[in-house]
Design a protein around this motif. Sequence first.
Motif: not given
Length: 336
Positions: A331-334, A233-236, A248-250, A313-314
Motif C-alpha cells: 500500500a505504501s512505504f516510508e 504509522l504514528r509509531t514510525f 522502513y515502514l511498509v 523493492r520498497l
Amino acid sequence: MMVRALFQAANVEGVNPPYDTLHLKVFYPAHLSGSDREQDMGEVPADPQLAPFAIVILFNGVNCAADGYQWLAVKLAERGLVVVIFTWVAENLPGVVALTPGVDIHKWFPGVYGTAPTASALPALLAKLEALQANGTLAGLLDLQRIILGGHSAGGRVAIENANPEFFPQVVASFAYAAHSAAPVQIGYDAGTILPLPDALPLLLMGGTCDGVIANSGDRYGMVWETPITPVLRTFREAIAGGRGDSYLVLLEGANHFSVVDPFDATTGRAFLDFAAAQPAEQTRSVVAEAVCLFIDAHVRHQTGAMEALHQRLTSDDVAISARRNSEGIASFERK
C-alpha cells in the motif's frame, strides 16, 4: 538448501514454576554428512561453509503458537541464518495464563519505561544461545554479536522496544509486523500517547490495512483509531527520529492482523476482532518474507547488492508502487 531444527529448553529466572520454562525450536542451514549418528538419530550437522551464522529471534503474538511463524523461520534459515522460535506458557498478566512472548508490563509504567528491558524471555534466550555456541550441533558456528529481534503483534512490540544496544549490545537490528508503541491508559498514560523506541539500530516496521485487532483495541489507549494502522504509522513517525536511512515502514494493502500466521488458529487469542483480509495470506507472507530477508541482508549481513535490491523493492517511484499495490499488495512505504 536443507533446513533442520533442534529443540532446547531454558529456565527463566525469577518466575515461579510451572511457568518458568521456555521451549525452543532452533532452525539452521544443514548439510548431510552420512554419519551413523545422522542416520540413527536424525542429527544433521550445520553447514560450516555458511558460518558464522547471524541469529534471528522471533517473538510470537499473545496466544499465537510459535509454529505459526515456522514458515518465516524456514525462509530465513534458507538464507543462511539461524532462527529461534519459542513457546512460553505463563501468566502474561496476573492471573491470566497464556502463550506469551514475554512482556514485563511493570517496565511500561510512566517513569520506568526506557530505563530497563521489557523483554522478560530475552535474557534466557541469549544465555541458551551461548550454551549452543559452546556445545552441540551449532558449537562454534554462531555469531553471537549479530542478533536480530523480530516479532508479530505483542511479540513485535517486544522486538522493537528491546533492540537497544544499551541493554543488549549483541542485538543489531529489529523488525515487526502488526506492532506499535502506543501506551496503555490503564497504567497512567494520556490517551493516544506513543512511547519512544530506542532508535539506535536498523528497523523494519510492517502492518496491514485490514488489521481489525489493532482497530478494535483502541480503548486500551484511550482512542478510536482513524484507520486500522494509525498507531503503526504514528509509531514510525513519532517514536523514532531516524535520519540514517535504515528505518522502513511498509504497509500491506488488504492484509489483516493474522495474515503472517500459518497455520492460523482461531480458537485462541482475539481472532474474532480481526477484519477479513482483502489479499491472499500467501501473498502477504511472500512480501513480508522478502522484505525481512532483504532488510537483514542489507543492514546486518551487508551483502553486495542487497541494499540496492531492498530500496528498489520498497522505495521505487510512484508508478512502480501503484503497479505493485495492484499486483503484490504494497500500500505504501516510508523510509528515514
